[in-house]
Design an enzyme around this catalytic site. Structure first.
Site, PDB file in Angstrom:
ATOM      1  N   HIS A 213      48.041  38.922  35.426  1.00 17.11           N
ATOM      2  CA  HIS A 213      46.621  39.014  35.778  1.00 17.11           C
ATOM      3  C   HIS A 213      46.292  40.289  36.560  1.00 17.11           C
ATOM      4  CE1 HIS A 213      46.857  34.637  34.989  1.00 17.11           C
ATOM      5  NE2 HIS A 213      45.561  34.654  34.831  1.00 17.11           N
TER       6      HIS A 213
ATOM      7  N   ASP B  13      46.473  43.400  29.008  1.00 18.64           N
ATOM      8  CA  ASP B  13      46.738  42.281  29.914  1.00 18.64           C
ATOM      9  C   ASP B  13      46.665  40.960  29.145  1.00 18.64           C
ATOM     10  OD1 ASP B  13      46.491  41.897  33.221  1.00 18.64           O
ATOM     11  OD2 ASP B  13      45.916  40.142  32.069  1.00 18.64           O
ATOM     12  N   GLY B  14      47.472  40.006  29.512  1.00 19.81           N
ATOM     13  CA  GLY B  14      47.454  38.688  28.869  1.00 19.81           C
ATOM     14  C   GLY B  14      46.118  37.993  29.050  1.00 19.81           C
ATOM     15  N   HIS B  15      45.418  38.294  30.114  1.00 22.36           N
ATOM     16  CA  HIS B  15      44.094  37.704  30.337  1.00 22.36           C
ATOM     17  C   HIS B  15      43.059  38.817  30.270  1.00 22.36           C
ATOM     18  CE1 HIS B  15      40.769  35.362  31.616  1.00 22.36           C
ATOM     19  NE2 HIS B  15      41.458  34.397  32.185  1.00 22.36           N
TER      20      HIS B  15
ATOM     21  N   HIS C 288      43.693  30.271  24.887  1.00 23.82           N
ATOM     22  CA  HIS C 288      42.968  30.049  26.143  1.00 23.82           C
ATOM     23  C   HIS C 288      41.492  30.453  26.007  1.00 23.82           C
ATOM     24  CE1 HIS C 288      41.940  31.124  30.379  1.00 23.82           C
ATOM     25  NE2 HIS C 288      42.627  30.009  30.612  1.00 23.82           N
TER      26      HIS C 288
ATOM     27  N   GLU D 140      44.400  25.177  28.384  1.00 22.17           N
ATOM     28  CA  GLU D 140      42.953  25.366  28.625  1.00 22.17           C
ATOM     29  C   GLU D 140      42.332  26.022  27.395  1.00 22.17           C
ATOM     30  OE1 GLU D 140      42.817  26.016  33.319  1.00 22.17           O
ATOM     31  OE2 GLU D 140      43.574  27.812  32.326  1.00 22.17           O
TER      32      GLU D 140
ATOM     33  N   GLU E  34      35.786  24.356  30.361  1.00 21.73           N
ATOM     34  CA  GLU E  34      35.812  24.999  31.686  1.00 21.73           C
ATOM     35  C   GLU E  34      34.505  25.753  31.963  1.00 21.73           C
ATOM     36  OE1 GLU E  34      39.292  27.442  32.369  1.00 21.73           O
ATOM     37  OE2 GLU E  34      38.329  28.408  34.086  1.00 21.73           O
TER      38      GLU E  34
ATOM     39  N   CYS F 228      34.039  28.444  33.608  1.00 20.41           N
ATOM     40  CA  CYS F 228      34.225  29.880  33.341  1.00 20.41           C
ATOM     41  C   CYS F 228      34.077  30.199  31.857  1.00 20.41           C
ATOM     42  CB  CYS F 228      35.626  30.336  33.742  1.00 20.41           C
ATOM     43  SG  CYS F 228      35.855  30.536  35.492  1.00 20.41           S
TER      44      CYS F 228
ATOM     45  N   CYS G 288      38.740  29.740  39.995  1.00 20.17           N
ATOM     46  CA  CYS G 288      38.001  30.747  39.220  1.00 20.17           C
ATOM     47  C   CYS G 288      36.543  30.375  38.990  1.00 20.17           C
ATOM     48  CB  CYS G 288      38.697  30.943  37.870  1.00 20.17           C
ATOM     49  SG  CYS G 288      39.112  29.401  37.036  1.00 20.17           S
ATOM     50  N   CYS G 289      36.269  29.064  38.830  1.00 22.47           N
ATOM     51  CA  CYS G 289      34.918  28.682  38.392  1.00 22.47           C
ATOM     52  C   CYS G 289      33.824  28.823  39.463  1.00 22.47           C
ATOM     53  CB  CYS G 289      34.929  27.249  37.865  1.00 22.47           C
ATOM     54  SG  CYS G 289      35.968  27.014  36.410  1.00 22.47           S
TER      55      CYS G 289
HETATM   56  O1  FUB Z   1      43.883  32.590  34.647  1.00 24.24           O
HETATM   57  C1  FUB Z   1      42.775  32.934  35.451  1.00 24.24           C
HETATM   58  C2  FUB Z   1      41.746  31.871  35.356  1.00 24.24           C
HETATM   59  O2  FUB Z   1      42.279  30.664  35.877  1.00 24.24           O
HETATM   60  C3  FUB Z   1      41.351  31.532  33.947  1.00 24.24           C
HETATM   61  O3  FUB Z   1      40.316  32.288  33.457  1.00 24.24           O
HETATM   62  C4  FUB Z   1      41.015  30.108  34.061  1.00 24.24           C
HETATM   63  O4  FUB Z   1      40.985  29.461  32.822  1.00 24.24           O
HETATM   64  C5  FUB Z   1      42.083  29.591  34.974  1.00 24.24           C
HETATM   65  O5  FUB Z   1      43.251  29.355  34.298  1.00 24.24           O
HETATM   66 ZN    ZN Z   2      37.238  28.779  35.787  1.00 22.00          ZN
END
Ligand code: FUB
Ligand code: ZN
Length: 672
Positions: A148, A198-200, A283, A335, A351, A353, A431-432
């Site tokens: 991340h 990045d993985g995310h 995800h 997720e 979620e 987010c 995160c949300c």
């Molecule tokens: O991985 C970072 C954040 O945390 C993601 O966007 C959410 O889904 C939660 O896993």
């Molecule tokens: Zn979130």
């Protein structure tokens, strides 16, 4: 372009005030650990009981990183998730949008203080991530599948862009550019750089926003590179996982193995190059952050590969993988998205987010395509899942947003444990809550867009907006009591002699509308309906008053029969608002309710902060054993059903779970 917008809508103003006055200060206390909150640890997919449940560490982590940078021998403990820094950045972004809307000197002072702390933690070469700086400095940019690092960097950059635009100060932007330059120095096609992303996803969108603000081409190129390198080597992330295992490194997500069935290439949208990906896999938040960047990248570069990829994703998500509430992500395992039409209402993930990300995606698609259907999706996610993500008092949050909930089942069934029936005050993976705050505070950015000499009205929000359209100053006052009423009046308070072209989105749910200009009815010859927008043929001029009336009435909706979870059921909508039934109004065993033939509504100003409720003279299936401890066969030969009359009360889905805890349902049985 839009220069300034002031939101005056009672509906939105009230929510923005709660966020500015309650939620953001509350979140400040939480991220600074000034407040004792019970931190829910159930939602990360792993065993986050390894994390503290009484401390967030968010701001402390930066202080620890700064001390470490200065060479202090015992700088203190760095805690929380590997991406804990992002909570601070999203909080700052929410503050930035608040400062755009109002003077808030106390928040401004706190934000400036936090920016100083963040700056102090940044390394001289621009690198910034408290986890890797404090805990594993030798692992920087090596475990991109889960580190991340660029995700956090992206959130920092987005916050800095918003903060700079709101305040005009440069300090935060300097930190952001230094970090972006560090990423640029480490990632790219050149030899010696990392040929991966990045993985995310998140950095891609952030770099595009940074480019929009700074006009620095390197950021645009880097964003395009990071988007298009994805999936070129499907083994990129999995190879890093294997290497980490070989090196005996620890998992970056507590309780989850590095090599885990949920964390394969599709989880990271990297099993194929993006333009070959025909389905939303893995995800859900990652997917929509990727998509938002693909769509914005297409706007800014015109790159056909980005366009194609955004299109494919859009089609698959909207036509096959989205809930009626604008929620996405059908399973807690990873997720993630699952398959087409797999949209279970009770075990859903949905979620918050992910719906925020879906709004970004829809908005950027709208900028690219000017197709009103994209505005419809934006509204769907905003008025339903995103708003459901917060308690009405602004101090409780949903991470998972079910369309069917039963507190007893959530307790006894491990498959439903992620579905909470009370909004916790915070999460170990938080995160949300700040994501929701930044989304709602930035609402003004979603109300209009401009296309050459045309202003397009995308959202119906009582407001006053100022534009500069090729040098022409325009002030447009929008008056409406939407979403409760369907009349929207646009008064041109200021415009140049030439006037301007105007278009307004007509949502797909609206079967009939009428239009008046300066009190005179306009016939079909006065406008053109194109891609979900009504384009006026004549220019609008100063002093004009345009009134659009969308017929707003309750509507029964059925799902595509391939969604087996909804088969034979009906949902109730009124305009963009999805309705639900709650136990507190209708009694337990909501599965026994059948809607009636009628659906009448009225506004209740004392209920749930003021909501338009609907009622239906429906029926309840009765059996003597229901609600009583009478022993009865679990199964029996079918017998004629018996019903009693029941007035069914429906409330907007976003307001559920603000009274006593109980069952809730969106999809209901039709009239028997
Ligand atoms: O991985 C970072 C954040 O945390 C993601 O966007 C959410 O889904 C939660 O896993
Ligand atoms: Zn979130």
């Amino acid at each position: 372009m839009l220069e300034k917008i002031t939101i005056t809508s009672p509906f939105w103003r009230e929510r923005q005030q709660i966020i500015a006055k309650e939620m953001i200060p509350y979140q400040w206390e939480v991220i600074n650990d000034l407040k004792q909150v019970d931190i829910a640890v159930t939602n990360t997919g792993g065993d986050s009981s390894a994390l503290d449940s009484d401390k967030s560490y968010v701001v402390e982590n930066f202080k620890v990183a700064a001390k470490k940078k200065q060479g202090e021998a015992n700088p203190g403990k760095r805690g929380g998730m590997v991406f804990q820094d992002s909570d601070a950045y999203k909080w700052l972004e929410a503050v930035a949008y608040t400062l755009e809307c109002q003077d808030a000197p106390e928040l401004r002072a706190k934000a400036d203080q936090l920016i100083e702390i963040i700056g102090a933690a940044q390394e001289d070469d621009g690198y910034l991530n408290t986890y890797f700086q404090v805990i594993e400095p030798d692992r920087k940019y090596q475990s991109l599948y889960m580190s991340h690092e660029l995700y956090c960097a992206g959130h920092l950059i987005e916050a800095a862009v918003a903060y700079t635009m709101a305040t005009g100060t440069k300090k935060f932007l300097e930190i952001a550019c230094k970090l972006a330059d560090n990423i640029d120095a480490n990632f790219g096609p050149e030899e010696g750089k990392i040929h991966g992303a990045d993985g995310h996803e998140e950095i891609e969108l952030a770099l595009l926003r940074l480019y929009e603000l700074t006009k620095e081409e390197r950021y645009l190129k880097l964003a395009e590179y990071l988007l298009l390198i994805r999936g070129q080597d499907p083994d990129f992330f999995t190879a890093q996982q294997r290497r980490d295992v070989e090196l005996g490194r620890k998992s970056l997500i507590p309780g989850l193995e590095i090599i885990h069935p949920d964390f394969k290439a599709p989880y990271f949208q990297s099993d194929k190059p993006v333009e070959e990906q025909m389905e939303a896999k893995g995800h859900a938040v990652r997917v929509v952050y990727l998509c938002s960047a693909l769509a914005l990248g297409a706007v800014l570069t015109g790159n056909e590969r980005l366009k194609r990829a955004a299109d494919n994703y859009w089609r698959n998500i909207i036509q096959k993988r989205m809930y009626i509430t604008g929620a996405i992500g059908s399973t807690p395992h990873g997720e993630a998205f699952t398959g087409d039409y797999d949209l279970p209402n009770d075990s859903v993930y949905g979620e918050t987010c992910a719906s925020v990300g879906l709004i970004f995606f829809a908005h950027n698609m709208l900028r690219e395509r000017h197709d009103g259907a994209m505005g419809d999706v934006m509204e769907q996610a905003l008025y339903n899942t995103v708003l459901a993500g917060m308690n009405l008092d602004g101090k409780g949050f949903f991470y998972v947003n079910p369309l069917e909930a039963n507190p007893y089942l959530s307790k006894v069934n491990p498959g439903l444990r992620h579905v909470l029936t009370r909004r916790p005050g915070w999460f170990a993976c938080a995160c949300c809550p700040p994501n929701l705050a930044r989304m709602v505070m930035s609402l003004g950015h979603y109300v209009y867009q401009t296309k050459q000499d045309t202003i397009l009205s995308d959202l119906f929000v009582d407001s006053c907006a100022k534009f500069n359209l090729a040098g022409q100053h325009i002030t447009l006052k929008q008056s409406t009591n939407y979403p409760w009423e369907g009349t929207i009046a646009y008064e041109v308070q200021e415009a140049g002699a030439a006037g301007f072209k105007f278009a307004v989105r007509v949502p797909q749910w609206c079967e009939h509308f009428s239009l008046k200009l300066n009190q005179h009815e306009l016939g079909a010859g006065a406008y053109e309906l194109k891609h979900g927008y009504l384009y006026l043929k004549e220019h609008l001029h100063q002093g004009d008053l345009l009134e659009l009336t969308l017929e707003l009435k309750p509507m029964l909706v059925e799902a595509d029969p391939r969604i087996s979870a909804d088969y034979g059921k009906q949902a109730v909508l009124r305009g963009p608002i999805v309705y639900c039934v709650e136990e507190v109004d209708n009694g337990a065993n909501l599965q026994c309710l059948h809607l009636g033939a009628d659906l009448e509504g009225h506004y209740e100003d004392k209920l749930l902060g003021g909501v338009y409720v609907l009622e239906s003279h429906g029926q309840r299936r009765i059996r003597p054993e229901l609600g009583q401890e009478i022993a009865s066969p679990l199964y029996r030969k079918v017998q004629p059903a018996q019903f009693e009359e029941q007035l069914i009360k429906l409330i907007p889905y976003f307001a559920w779970c603000n009274r006593s805890e109980g069952e809730m349902r969106v999809w209901l049985n039709p009239q028997p």
